[in-house]
Motif scaffolding. Structure first.
Motif, PDB file in Angstrom:
ATOM      1  N   GLU A 269      -2.250   9.767   6.248  1.00 47.43           N
ATOM      2  CA  GLU A 269      -3.260   8.740   6.527  1.00 47.43           C
ATOM      3  C   GLU A 269      -3.009   8.017   7.846  1.00 47.43           C
ATOM      4  O   GLU A 269      -3.934   7.485   8.457  1.00 47.43           O
ATOM      5  CB  GLU A 269      -3.339   7.724   5.376  1.00 47.43           C
TER       6      GLU A 269
ATOM      7  N   GLU B  46      -4.857   8.607  11.361  1.00 48.88           N
ATOM      8  CA  GLU B  46      -6.236   8.111  11.420  1.00 48.88           C
ATOM      9  C   GLU B  46      -6.367   6.908  12.357  1.00 48.88           C
ATOM     10  O   GLU B  46      -7.410   6.673  12.952  1.00 48.88           O
ATOM     11  CB  GLU B  46      -6.658   7.728   9.993  1.00 48.88           C
TER      12      GLU B  46
ATOM     13  N   GLY C 162     -17.043   6.281   6.935  1.00 44.53           N
ATOM     14  CA  GLY C 162     -17.170   4.829   7.042  1.00 44.53           C
ATOM     15  C   GLY C 162     -17.505   4.358   8.454  1.00 44.53           C
ATOM     16  O   GLY C 162     -17.555   3.160   8.710  1.00 44.53           O
TER      17      GLY C 162
ATOM     18  N   GLY D 255     -14.538   3.130  -2.224  1.00 40.67           N
ATOM     19  CA  GLY D 255     -13.896   3.600  -1.002  1.00 40.67           C
ATOM     20  C   GLY D 255     -13.427   5.045  -1.051  1.00 40.67           C
ATOM     21  O   GLY D 255     -12.943   5.559  -0.044  1.00 40.67           O
ATOM     22  N   SER D 256     -13.587   5.720  -2.205  1.00 41.88           N
ATOM     23  CA  SER D 256     -13.061   7.082  -2.329  1.00 41.88           C
ATOM     24  C   SER D 256     -14.042   8.075  -1.694  1.00 41.88           C
ATOM     25  O   SER D 256     -14.769   8.796  -2.389  1.00 41.88           O
ATOM     26  CB  SER D 256     -12.827   7.409  -3.807  1.00 41.88           C
TER      27      SER D 256
ATOM     28  N   ARG E  24     -13.726  10.789  -0.495  1.00 41.62           N
ATOM     29  CA  ARG E  24     -13.562  12.214  -0.774  1.00 41.62           C
ATOM     30  C   ARG E  24     -14.686  12.693  -1.706  1.00 41.62           C
ATOM     31  O   ARG E  24     -14.980  13.875  -1.762  1.00 41.62           O
ATOM     32  CB  ARG E  24     -12.204  12.478  -1.428  1.00 41.62           C
TER      33      ARG E  24
ATOM     34  N   LYS F 117      -7.259   0.846   7.524  1.00 38.98           N
ATOM     35  CA  LYS F 117      -8.404   0.758   6.601  1.00 38.98           C
ATOM     36  C   LYS F 117      -7.906   0.446   5.192  1.00 38.98           C
ATOM     37  O   LYS F 117      -8.442  -0.435   4.507  1.00 38.98           O
ATOM     38  CB  LYS F 117      -9.172   2.092   6.613  1.00 38.98           C
TER      39      LYS F 117
HETATM   40  C1  S6P Z   1     -10.958   9.293   1.002  1.00 40.81           C
HETATM   41  C2  S6P Z   1      -9.809   9.992   1.593  1.00 40.81           C
HETATM   42  C3  S6P Z   1      -9.446   9.560   3.012  1.00 40.81           C
HETATM   43  C4  S6P Z   1     -10.629   9.609   4.009  1.00 40.81           C
HETATM   44  C5  S6P Z   1     -10.145   9.252   5.416  1.00 40.81           C
HETATM   45  C6  S6P Z   1     -11.257   9.330   6.461  1.00 40.81           C
HETATM   46  O1  S6P Z   1     -11.102   9.528  -0.356  1.00 40.81           O
HETATM   47  O2  S6P Z   1      -8.689   9.805   0.782  1.00 40.81           O
HETATM   48  O3  S6P Z   1      -8.427  10.393   3.417  1.00 40.81           O
HETATM   49  O4  S6P Z   1     -11.201  10.853   3.996  1.00 40.81           O
HETATM   50  O5  S6P Z   1      -9.618   7.986   5.403  1.00 40.81           O
HETATM   51  O6  S6P Z   1     -12.265   8.418   6.205  1.00 40.81           O
HETATM   52  P1  S6P Z   1     -13.570   8.403   7.073  1.00 40.81           P
HETATM   53  O7  S6P Z   1     -14.346   7.209   6.618  1.00 40.81           O
HETATM   54  O8  S6P Z   1     -13.153   8.297   8.515  1.00 40.81           O
HETATM   55  O9  S6P Z   1     -14.303   9.672   6.804  1.00 40.81           O
END
Ligand code: S6P
Length: 615
Positions: free
Chosen positions: A145, A148, A176, A251-252, A254, A509
């Motif tokens: 993570e 990022e 996001g 927030g999940s 995925r 985040k």
């Molecule tokens: C979410 C997952 C995270 C996100 C990552 C990118 O369930 O665990 O790893 O994919 O934080 O987020 P974003 O908003 O940039 O697509």
């Protein structure tokens, strides 16, 4: 509401759209009103809630609120992006389509680049797609993570991939509209318009893009988005950001975020391939029809409510008793399983062994940039042979094994492996896709059914195109496995209301999300919540001046090897106990939800839905 008769009304489906609903949060971070009681729901109700949440992807907008997946503006932008891809496919010399993202977004980028390059290879064409995932290929299979937060690394990795190219369509994915890694890449594209056309894919409206300063940068994600909006007027940049409603587990991304990214990219890339190789122009109706096929995919998948609930129960039972869940996958569905399993680690604070995915053909089948990663350790051993070597010997009825395949895969191989697993555990289940009326693998399927405790057949009408069918199978498998792994962790008690309480605090985040969650559940002011979070990260009862003056990057680095950070902070906030006492409390009650509830006196229940027994 979470009882066995759970249903949802249209007003609950749309509650999140109100401007008064959690107004300070972007959609991707809001909590979904549909799943408020998911932590108390039965397996069947969990599946229904997830179905309702997924159905929000295809809900039409009410006009005044948000752009939606099927909105005219979204479909038109997809057409324009498809035409840009078509230009590259027609004249691929020194050109590239780069897909990039962090976490799930990077994994979807990988899946898309792989499958569309494969389609090109089958036509004897050279590949034009490249993917970038923050943290490199190991992030495909494990939680990485921290990268990022690094815009420079994002920019450098893009520069490296595009060395010597004269034309690049860059597709940056951040559900996001928040990842600094992607912001760095988009900024780089904007600085080099002679080569790069940037496309941003996400699920928040532009005004909700993250506006927090990024250390060392003059831009924020939002300011990059604003520059892109200006260029979008002359089609020098594109924004594809339909709202699909909050995630079932807050927030999940995925879950819906990943699904909608897959849908959007497949729609664009398929339209471009059809235009280039079969002379089928990119049309509004064509794009819409493809989207509708995915809507149908949801219906066909969730029509199996009973079967999915049974799988979720089996997986939940295994996790609750300290057992494992293993997905053994074949063909392109195997990667979906691998990814779903790897995401349980950051999402639920799971151990890498709790849910594991194995791929028939291992790295050969995965075909990732960096090749086999087995030197990184046993968690990166992903082939079925690795499963036989590392997992099978210690397998017991405590562990649940899911065979995931289609009738186009090598079903004889499925039979063989199923028999080997059956010698060790009866807790064996099959999930497979089949076209209606196709009986070619009937005998083998019969053999599999005999050794499996349950077999979930998902049957599909004869397809208009084979490639569309495969995309539908993949999405269906993603929805199903997301439901199984999420539901199993809910049943294990890892979710509080609809929040991932045991989330790892390993980037900015997640740090912000953790602080907000502590505020919501404890009712304490922000500064107290942040202090409690820091104490739990550094495992100290008093914050030193050093800790207080460090930046978020330092804190998230320190949190890397910590477990139960948020639950500990919450217990301390609710009870005033020392960290050590809080730790003992959590050790005594490993079900985080129950440990927290035990601390909630009526006076501290502010903002907390009163618990009801699971029904
Ligand atoms: C979410 C997952 C995270 C996100 C990552 C990118 O369930 O665990 O790893 O994919 O934080 O987020 P974003 O908003 O940039 O697509």
């Amino acid at each position: 509401m979470a009882g066995s008769d759970w249903t949802c009304s249209l007003s609950t489906m749309r509650e999140w759209e109100s401007p008064d609903y959690e107004p300070s949060l972007p959609i991707s971070e809001k909590s979904n009103p549909l799943t408020r009681d998911i932590d108390r729901a039965s397996a069947t109700c969990i599946v229904r809630m997830l179905q309702a949440s997924d159905a929000q992807m295809f809900q039409e907008g009410t006009g005044t609120t948000y752009k939606r997946l099927l909105s005219e503006q979204v479909v038109e932008t997809l057409m324009e992006v498809a035409k840009r891809v078509e230009l590259i496919l027609e004249d691929p010399q020194d050109s590239l389509v780069v897909l990039s993202g962090c976490g799930t977004s990077g994994r979807i980028a990988f899946l898309m680049a792989s499958s569309f390059n494969r389609a090109l290879r089958e036509l004897n064409k050279s590949p034009v797609y490249s993917y970038i995932i923050a943290g490199g290929d190991k992030a495909l299979l494990s939680s990485q993570e921290a990268p990022e937060d690094d815009p420079r690394m994002g920019m450098l990795s893009l520069k490296r991939v595009c060395e010597g190219k004269r034309r690049v369509l860059f597709i940056g994915i951040s559900c996001g509209l928040s990842a600094p890694f992607v912001a760095g890449q988009l900024d780089f594209c904007l600085q080099h318009p002679e080569v790069f056309t940037p496309v941003l894919v996400g699920v928040n409206p532009t005004h909700q893009a993250r506006d927090e300063p990024i250390p060392g940068c003059t831009f924020t994600f939002r300011s990059v988005v604003q520059r892109m909006q200006e260029l979008a007027k002359s089609q020098k940049a594109f924004l594809v950001n339909p709202a699909v409603g909050p995630e079932a587990i807050s927030g999940s991304s995925r879950m819906k975020g990943g699904s909608v990214t897959k849908i959007l990219l497949e729609v664009v890339l398929s339209a471009a391939h059809a235009a280039t190789f079969t002379n089928t122009s990119v049309t509004y109706m064509g794009i819409l029809q493809h989207m509708r096929a995915y809507e149908k995919t949801l219906d066909i998948t969730y029509a199996q409510e009973e079967g999915i609930s049974a799988l979720l129960e089996a997986a939940g039972r295994s996790l609750r008793r300290g057992g494992r869940v293993c997905y053994l996958g074949w063909g392109s569905l195997a990667a979906t399983g691998l990814i779903d399993a790897s995401e349980c680690i950051p999402t639920f604070g799971a151990d890498y062994n709790d849910v594991r995915g194995f791929v028939s053909g291992g790295y050969r089948e995965l075909n990732n940039n960096e090749g086999p990663l087995i030197s990184l350790g046993p968690d990166f051993c992903i082939a079925h042979e690795d499963f036989l070597r590392l997992a099978l010997p210690s397998l017991s009825d405590l562990d649940a094994v899911l065979l995931v395949y289609t009738h186009s895969d090598d079903v004889c191989d499925v039979v063989k492996l199923a028999r080997r697993v059956r010698e060790k555990t009866s807790n064996l289940h099959a999930v497979y896709h089949q076209v209606d009326g196709d009986t070619a693998a009937a005998v083998q399927q019969n053999d599999i059914n005999k050794v499996c405790l349950s077999s979930l057949r998902i049957s599909w009408p004869p397809p208009a195109s084979r490639s569309l069918l495969h995309m539908q199978w993949e999405l269906s498998t993603k929805l199903l496995l997301n439901a199984v792994s999420t539901g199993a962790h809910v049943l294990k008690g890892k979710i509080y209301q609809n929040h991932m309480i045991d989330v790892q605090v390993t980037n900015s985040k997640l740090y912000g999300r953790a602080t907000r969650l502590l505020r919501k559940l404890s009712g304490c002011p922000e500064h107290r919540c942040e202090d409690a979070l820091l104490k739990a990260i550094y495992r100290v009862d008093e914050l030193t001046a050093d800790i207080s003056s460090s930046d978020i990057n330092t804190h998230t680095l320190a949190a890397r090897n910590r477990t139960k950070v948020v639950p500990l902070a919450l217990v301390c906030l609710l009870t005033g106990r020392s960290l050590q006492e809080a730790e003992t409390h959590l050790e005594r009650q490993p079900v985080v939800r129950e440990a927290v509830e035990a601390c909630l006196s009526p006076s501290t229940r502010r903002g907390v839905i009163v618990a009801r027994p699971r029904t």
